[in-house]
Write a protein that holds these residues in place. Sequence first.
Motif, PDB file in Angstrom:
ATOM      1  N   SER A 149       0.886  -1.198   0.065  1.00 37.61           N
ATOM      2  CA  SER A 149       0.241   0.051   0.094  1.00 37.61           C
ATOM      3  C   SER A 149       0.793   1.369  -0.007  1.00 37.61           C
ATOM      4  CB  SER A 149      -0.984   0.094   1.043  1.00 37.61           C
ATOM      5  OG  SER A 149      -0.261   0.105   2.347  1.00 37.61           O
ATOM      6  N   PHE A 150       2.030   1.301   0.622  1.00 35.08           N
ATOM      7  CA  PHE A 150       3.007   2.332   0.767  1.00 35.08           C
ATOM      8  C   PHE A 150       3.309   2.713  -0.811  1.00 35.08           C
ATOM      9  CE2 PHE A 150       2.444   1.949   4.819  1.00 35.08           C
ATOM     10  CZ  PHE A 150       3.439   1.168   5.366  1.00 35.08           C
ATOM     11  N   GLU A 152       1.975   1.764  -3.468  1.00 41.25           N
ATOM     12  CA  GLU A 152       0.913   2.261  -4.327  1.00 41.25           C
ATOM     13  C   GLU A 152       0.318   3.704  -3.850  1.00 41.25           C
ATOM     14  OE1 GLU A 152      -3.123  -0.172  -5.726  1.00 41.25           O
ATOM     15  OE2 GLU A 152      -2.879   0.084  -3.625  1.00 41.25           O
ATOM     16  N   ALA A 153       0.313   3.993  -2.956  1.00 39.86           N
ATOM     17  CA  ALA A 153       0.082   5.457  -2.185  1.00 39.86           C
ATOM     18  C   ALA A 153       1.079   6.281  -3.025  1.00 39.86           C
ATOM     19  CB  ALA A 153       0.123   5.733  -0.931  1.00 39.86           C
ATOM     20  N   ALA A 154       2.446   6.085  -3.248  1.00 43.06           N
ATOM     21  CA  ALA A 154       3.526   6.809  -3.758  1.00 43.06           C
ATOM     22  C   ALA A 154       3.146   6.873  -5.330  1.00 43.06           C
ATOM     23  CB  ALA A 154       4.829   6.601  -3.513  1.00 43.06           C
TER      24      ALA A 154
END
Lengths: 269, 253
Positions: A149-150, A152-154
């Motif tokens: 998720s990290f 993907e957020a970036a």
Amino acid sequence: MLFASLGIPMVICLIAFFWIVTMLLTGIGTLSWEYLTTSALQGGIFEMIIGTIYLFLGAAGIAAPVGVLAAVYLVEYAPSGRLTRIIDQAINNLAGVPSIVIGLFGFTLFGRQLGLGISLAAGWLTLALMILPIVIRGSEEAIRMVPTSFKEAALALGATKWEAIRLTTLLAAAPGIVTSVVLGIARVAGETAAILFTSCVIITRGLPKSPLEPVMALAFNMYIKIVARGEPAQNVFGIALVLFFIVVLFAIFAITLRTYYRRKQPWLR
Amino acid sequence: MIGNVKIDIKNLNVWFEDNHVLKDMTLAIKENAVTAVMGPSGCGKTTLIRAINRMNEVIKGSRTSGEIYIGGHNIYDSDTNVYELRRKVGMVFQKPNPLPKSIFENIAFGPKIHNMASGKRRDDIVENSLKEAALWDEVKDRLHDNAFDLSGGQQQRLCIARALAVKPEIILMDEPCSALDPAATAKIEQLIRTLAENYTVIIVTHNMQQASRVSDFTVFLYLGKVIEYDITKDIFEHPKNELTEKYITGEFG
């Protein structure tokens, strides 16, 4: 029945451990501050201690960046297919190569072909080969444990793939990566066969002034003292104790680092 | 329907391996409005919004054909800067996904990678984004605390602020409230209504009450196709398609 199957191996290990420590401690009489800081030319072991440290720090300095980048490639970029599986298997195989064979390989490739001779640099490259699989596997695991998720957020914010990996995944995996490097160091700190004919000599005049010079090392000198010189056992155990101490220090350092950084990985809560 | 078209979707097809998820979809999303995307599980809602910021490409085995025009330019053109696109089209995910950094660093992340500002100006961007996301008052005294110390609802507002910090034009939200409690949900729904004044918002939701509270227009999808697209009030009160009516009355979900 369970107690026997768990208890007996544990007891054996404990006995073996204490026996080894007791043997090592017979050498404690030979140790003193002067012994540790005096040159070998005057009967001390200073250059051996520094030589050992030079060796494993340099090897780690080479293996760490190469290993981390390899791990990033394997986890994030490698296409699933035959070539990747071969690479994967090769890494496993490298970890299983006997150290004397790695030493021979290093002697031939780095020492002779690349013309490094018996030197610190040749030792660095050879030992790096032994640290590499440990760093790659440890880093791979650390990277895989970071929530995607990290990244993907970036990416959703407009980061490039490498930016997303570098600024989120790698940072989050850093503790695990560092631990794997420290474990790699613990593996090679006492390595003898690999440095036998790639970097060590029996005695040098002071510390090496360039990586092209040979070094003295604790493990190597233990070997020499036992095989060639017939010195009293206490001396050798004394050196062994110093080496043991260095390795244990690194192992404790690794565990401490890991515990400290666990707290800083809030997504594991 | 009146109003400018912000996102013009034409003949959009998306496949994941052999799975044809979006089938020849044509749709025009209005500017400065909240558009809800609804439909039963697996109908392609998430795939649709991820097509708008080209995040489907991140998934291995995905294939896309068709065009999506934003600002007169087809985002699937080979000369599109995908990173600039993702700055202009922000995304908020179903489960809040703060970065493992401080609250401040989370908001500043976007501006940093786009080299948007530094120093005092970056501080201002962080403050304004947090205010826009109705989170400033709750965190202004602890900007350097870890983002994971926040509650779920606060984390989601953090993610909204983070998306706002890069000055997007469009905000995509994938069921942003599904992991939150009713109180946090209410706060975010309120926030979404105010965001529509300055941004074009698309929200995927399973919750029909939420759609009617929050959205101006609603798209109803079924098996990768647009079944109905109308003003929200009209869709819920006078659905024109039988499938839509069945969904609204709960015959399938």
